[in-house]
Scaffold this motif. Structure first.
Motif: not given
Length: 347
Positions: A103-108
């Motif tokens: 999810m963090s990769r997607a948010v970034e």
């Protein structure tokens, strides 16, 4: 030349995600934007997703759910994308280290982040403190109900669940949602069964699709033989809206919520809502003004007993709830907000 937008979202029929993405598609297509819908469950990995993305000449992506859709998104995606938080992603899944990483990769990599409420955005900022607020938007769900001609009371009589002698004056509490643990459809089963023993005109009707075989087996076992509890299975959105319209109250028992479309739909249809306390429901419902909130089965029954006998209070609640929908959840407001975000991707 018109843009082509990919709507990447879980597309299970009768789910909140599905109805949300269909509504967004309708908004975009009214502005002559070409839309495609893909379900992330149809992909095995990010590389397969990226390959199909290139083959279909997609200009932009709107992804709903930071894990289910977001796990295929990152800075490697060669086109701009908007990421919409769904609810369970930031309410529950962030506690899993592997899911949080995806999810963090997607948010970034997202050009813009959308949350349905300030409460959801605040949670996201707790998880990702570096999230740039300038690329974060709060867009409340736009609600438009379209009930079919189906009559819930006629269905209950026709299928032998209730006698015609009982149904006319019956008080029907309705649960609408997928049959899975986070929605907790079993939360009030014992309370409703015991109440039905006291009053045979008290009915608890459950509508929603099976979500997982293991939990569905538990669910079926729990409601088997439970007097006054009726499971009608999965229904179209139009028929579900008709059932909401015909019910005495909509009941929401979820452990957590993002922004429950069924709660808003019931408000729009003039059906009182009694919802379990969680962040999402508390952001939508002002207790005693636009609906009711409860923290235990005992509190639910206390509220429901008092409320079902007070016609003045029922009218007051439903009028205030409908005014809230008209003030904050009109489809046109939602449409303009997404169109503005979409235009921002072009620059």
């Amino acid at each position: 030349m018109s843009s082509t937008v990919l709507l990447l979202s879980p597309l299970r029929q009768a789910s909140g995600n599905h109805s949300t993405i269909k509504r967004i598609r309708s908004h975009l297509e009214s502005e002559f934007i070409i839309c495609k819908e893909w379900d992330p469950a149809d992909f095995d990995d990010e590389e397969q997703f990226l390959r199909k993305l290139r083959e279909n000449n997609i200009d932009f992506v709107i992804a709903l759910h930071a894990y289910k859709a977001g796990k295929y998104l990152s800075t490697k995606v060669p086109i701009p994308y908007i990421l919409i938080f769904g609810g369970t992603d930031i309410n529950q899944l962030h506690t899993d280290e592997d899911k949080l990483c995806k999810m963090s990769r997607a948010v970034e990599g997202a050009r813009n982040i959308v949350a349905f409420s300030q409460e959801m955005m605040d949670k996201a900022l707790q998880i990702w403190p570096d999230l740039v607020k300038s690329r974060a938007s709060i867009i409340k769900q736009g609600i438009q109900t379209r009930p079919s001609a189906l009559s819930l009371r006629e269905v209950l009589v026709k299928h032998g669940h209730v006698s015609s002698a009982v149904i006319t004056g019956a008080t029907i509490f309705l649960f609408v949602g997928s049959i899975r643990p986070v929605k907790d459809p079993l939360y009030l089963i014992n309370t409703m069964t015991e109440w039905h023993k006291e009053r045979t005109d008290i009915l608890y009707v459950i509508i929603g699709p099976e979500y997982g075989e293991d939990y569905f087996a538990v669910f079926n076992g729990a409601i088997h033989g439970a007097k006054g509890v009726i499971y009608l299975g999965e229904m179209s959105i139009e028929n579900a809206h008709a059932c909401m319209r015909d019910s005495s109250s909509l009941v929401n028992t979820s452990e957590s919520e993002g922004m429950a479309a069924v709660v808003l739909e019931a408000m729009d249809l003039g059906t009182p809502v009694i919802a379990r306390r969680n962040g999402g429901n508390e952001a939508l419902i002002q207790h005693g003004v636009t609906g009711f909130l409860f923290s235990s089965p005992e509190e639910f029954k206390e509220i429901a007993e008092s409320f079902s006998e007070d016609a003045v209070m029922q009218r007051k609640i439903t009028i205030a709830a409908k005014e809230q929908i008209r003030r904050e959840h009109l489809p046109e407001i939602e449409k303009n907000a997404y169109y503005k975000v979409m235009n921002g991707l072009k620059h």
